[in-house]
Design a protein around this motif. Structure first.
Motif, PDB file in Angstrom:
ATOM      1  N   TYR A 176       0.857  -1.179   0.000  1.00  0.00           N
ATOM      2  CA  TYR A 176       0.000   0.000   0.000  1.00  0.00           C
ATOM      3  C   TYR A 176       0.896   1.231   0.000  1.00  0.00           C
ATOM      4  CZ  TYR A 176       0.910   1.088   4.941  1.00  0.00           C
ATOM      5  OH  TYR A 176       1.519   1.415   6.114  1.00  0.00           O
ATOM      6  N   ALA A 177       0.338   2.365  -0.413  1.00  0.00           N
ATOM      7  CA  ALA A 177       1.065   3.637  -0.378  1.00  0.00           C
ATOM      8  C   ALA A 177       0.070   4.760  -0.155  1.00  0.00           C
ATOM      9  CB  ALA A 177       1.839   3.862  -1.670  1.00  0.00           C
ATOM     10  N   ASN A 178       0.461   5.726   0.659  1.00  0.00           N
ATOM     11  CA  ASN A 178      -0.328   6.928   0.896  1.00  0.00           C
ATOM     12  C   ASN A 178       0.660   8.080   0.996  1.00  0.00           C
ATOM     13  OD1 ASN A 178      -1.828   8.610   3.576  1.00  0.00           O
ATOM     14  ND2 ASN A 178      -2.765   8.530   1.573  1.00  0.00           N
ATOM     15  N   ILE A 179       0.997   8.609  -0.189  1.00  0.00           N
ATOM     16  CA  ILE A 179       2.038   9.631  -0.323  1.00  0.00           C
ATOM     17  C   ILE A 179       1.426  10.824  -1.059  1.00  0.00           C
ATOM     18  CG2 ILE A 179       4.329  10.152  -1.264  1.00  0.00           C
ATOM     19  CD1 ILE A 179       4.868   7.106  -1.255  1.00  0.00           C
ATOM     20  N   GLN A 180       1.699  12.032  -0.586  1.00  0.00           N
ATOM     21  CA  GLN A 180       1.109  13.231  -1.185  1.00  0.00           C
ATOM     22  C   GLN A 180       1.139  13.157  -2.700  1.00  0.00           C
ATOM     23  OE1 GLN A 180       3.098  16.925  -0.234  1.00  0.00           O
ATOM     24  NE2 GLN A 180       1.478  18.182  -1.114  1.00  0.00           N
ATOM     25  N   PHE A 181      -0.018  13.393  -3.312  1.00  0.00           N
ATOM     26  CA  PHE A 181      -0.143  13.223  -4.759  1.00  0.00           C
ATOM     27  C   PHE A 181       0.249  14.474  -5.535  1.00  0.00           C
ATOM     28  CE2 PHE A 181      -2.687  13.853  -8.601  1.00  0.00           C
ATOM     29  CZ  PHE A 181      -2.278  12.756  -9.343  1.00  0.00           C
ATOM     30  N   ASN A 182       0.872  14.264  -6.669  1.00  0.00           N
ATOM     31  CA  ASN A 182       1.152  15.290  -7.660  1.00  0.00           C
ATOM     32  C   ASN A 182       1.350  14.569  -8.989  1.00  0.00           C
ATOM     33  OD1 ASN A 182       3.645  16.861  -9.183  1.00  0.00           O
ATOM     34  ND2 ASN A 182       2.095  18.254  -8.383  1.00  0.00           N
ATOM     35  N   GLN A 183       0.957  15.201 -10.103  1.00  0.00           N
ATOM     36  CA  GLN A 183       1.023  14.533 -11.402  1.00  0.00           C
ATOM     37  C   GLN A 183       2.423  14.029 -11.730  1.00  0.00           C
ATOM     38  OE1 GLN A 183      -1.245  13.614 -13.462  1.00  0.00           O
ATOM     39  NE2 GLN A 183      -3.063  14.606 -12.655  1.00  0.00           N
ATOM     40  N   VAL A 184       3.456  14.747 -11.302  1.00  0.00           N
ATOM     41  CA  VAL A 184       4.830  14.316 -11.568  1.00  0.00           C
ATOM     42  C   VAL A 184       5.584  14.013 -10.278  1.00  0.00           C
ATOM     43  CG1 VAL A 184       5.025  15.482 -13.789  1.00  0.00           C
ATOM     44  CG2 VAL A 184       5.568  16.747 -11.709  1.00  0.00           C
ATOM     45  N   CYS A 185       4.825  13.802  -9.182  1.00  0.00           N
ATOM     46  CA  CYS A 185       5.428  13.420  -7.895  1.00  0.00           C
ATOM     47  C   CYS A 185       6.524  14.387  -7.458  1.00  0.00           C
ATOM     48  CB  CYS A 185       5.980  11.998  -7.972  1.00  0.00           C
ATOM     49  SG  CYS A 185       4.749  10.736  -8.346  1.00  0.00           S
ATOM     50  N   MET A 186       6.266  15.685  -7.576  1.00  0.00           N
ATOM     51  CA  MET A 186       7.310  16.665  -7.282  1.00  0.00           C
ATOM     52  C   MET A 186       7.375  17.045  -5.804  1.00  0.00           C
ATOM     53  SD  MET A 186       5.686  20.221  -8.822  1.00  0.00           S
ATOM     54  CE  MET A 186       7.098  21.174  -8.275  1.00  0.00           C
ATOM     55  N   TYR A 187       6.356  16.683  -5.008  1.00  0.00           N
ATOM     56  CA  TYR A 187       6.346  17.067  -3.597  1.00  0.00           C
ATOM     57  C   TYR A 187       6.945  15.954  -2.730  1.00  0.00           C
ATOM     58  CZ  TYR A 187       3.091  20.560  -5.457  1.00  0.00           C
ATOM     59  OH  TYR A 187       2.506  21.548  -6.192  1.00  0.00           O
ATOM     60  N   ASP A 188       6.199  14.896  -2.555  1.00  0.00           N
ATOM     61  CA  ASP A 188       6.674  13.727  -1.805  1.00  0.00           C
ATOM     62  C   ASP A 188       6.698  12.545  -2.768  1.00  0.00           C
ATOM     63  OD1 ASP A 188       6.312  15.574   0.171  1.00  0.00           O
ATOM     64  OD2 ASP A 188       4.712  14.505   1.208  1.00  0.00           O
ATOM     65  N   ALA A 189       7.645  11.637  -2.600  1.00  0.00           N
ATOM     66  CA  ALA A 189       7.722  10.512  -3.537  1.00  0.00           C
ATOM     67  C   ALA A 189       8.628   9.412  -3.006  1.00  0.00           C
ATOM     68  CB  ALA A 189       8.232  10.974  -4.897  1.00  0.00           C
ATOM     69  N   LEU A 190       8.353   8.203  -3.469  1.00  0.00           N
ATOM     70  CA  LEU A 190       9.253   7.067  -3.279  1.00  0.00           C
ATOM     71  C   LEU A 190       9.860   6.755  -4.631  1.00  0.00           C
ATOM     72  CD1 LEU A 190      10.422   4.616  -1.716  1.00  0.00           C
ATOM     73  CD2 LEU A 190       8.354   3.359  -2.394  1.00  0.00           C
TER      74      LEU A 190
END
Length: 295
Positions: free
Chosen positions: A136-150
């Protein structure tokens, strides 16, 4: 060989993209591995799968700070201890054995702001690839994952996948590498529950990874990657506009040819004839062959 770099503290003018003052880490080929700025007194650990790196510091003409202080060590891949970034900053529940392992970050609650965490999945030489499952994943969303990301990377920092958003159905990703790096980053606002994943090592001769192409390329709607493919669409209106535009260009070119090429040549070919100039009542009359033009 790995370089384990610990940034003990930093006091570098902050910008959301480190566009003013920054400490940049590059490999010997000039590829940017990290760009660092801002203020922190909490040690941050970075692991680089290289035996050489470059540190480049840049400052503009406005504002300044105390700079930074760091230490580093060289270590074989097998002896690298998974880093923690200060007390609890990258604390994760982790299980690892000869067959694979699991990783849950954070163990409880939401992940912190301004985190940068690195975990290494390293196997022995008999392993051909790693099957990694995002539970599962619950990571702040952005179209290009520019904020939070794995980010899932190779050991030379080539990004294989970048994940953000919500994953509620387990997704398996086949990574044709015996060793991969997991890098998590978060900005200064909005957090989530993080992620949980498991992985297994697949040894040589077990199966053909090409048979799992669909798994390698599949991406659920909730799973966002930085790679996008755009397909061109053809619309009747676009075709009509293109035809009209083409005709307009042809008309303009024809007019230019007439006024600047064809007409001057015809005038020159006809000759000037017998030009007579006479003055009548203060005006100048010009006669060319038979016509008479009066200004």
């Amino acid at each position: 060989m790995y370089i384990v770099m610990t940034l003990m503290w930093k006091n570098i003018e902050f910008h959301s993209a480190c566009g003013w003052d920054s400490l940049t880490v590059k490999n010997v080929g000039g590829f940017q591995l990290e760009k660092i700025c801002g203020n922190s007194s909490t040690p941050e650990v970075f692991v680089f799968a290289y035996n050489q790196i470059q540190l480049v510091f840049y400052s503009d003409s406005i504002n300044f700070g105390l700079g930074f202080y760091l230490t580093y060590t060289f270590a074989p891949a097998s002896s690298v201890v998974l880093p923690t970034q200060g007390p609890g900053k990258c604390l994760a529940t982790q299980v690892s054995n000869a067959d694979g392992g699991s990783l849950k970050f954070p163990p409880t609650g939401n992940y912190p702001n301004n985190a940068f965490c690195t975990w290494i999945i390293d196997s022995d030489q008999s392993v051909e690839w790693v099957e990694l499952t995002i539970e599962y994943a619950n990571i702040q969303f952005n179209q290009v994952c520019m904020y939070d990301a794995l980010e899932i990377r190779t050991d030379d920092h080539v990004i294989l996948r970048t994940l953000c958003g919500n994953v509620t159905t387990p997704e398996t990703i086949v990574l044709p590498y015996p060793r991969v790096m997991l890098m998590f980053r978060s900005d200064g606002s909005v957090t989530g529950l993080g992620f949980s994943l498991s992985y297994v090592y697949v040894k040589a001769g077990t199966a053909d990874p090409s048979s799992k192409t669909d798994e390698m390329d599949s991406t659920p709607l909730e799973l966002v990657t930085t790679t996008a493919v755009y397909e061109a669409e053809t619309h009747p209106g676009a075709i009509a506009g293109g035809v009209v535009g083409g005709l307009l260009v042809l008309v303009i070119v024809g007019l230019l040819l007439f006024f600047f090429v064809i007409r001057p040549r015809r005038f020159a070919a006809g000759g000037l004839g017998n030009i007579q100039v006479r003055h009548s009542k203060g005006k100048q009359d010009v006669s060319m062959d038979n016509p008479t033009y009066v200004n």
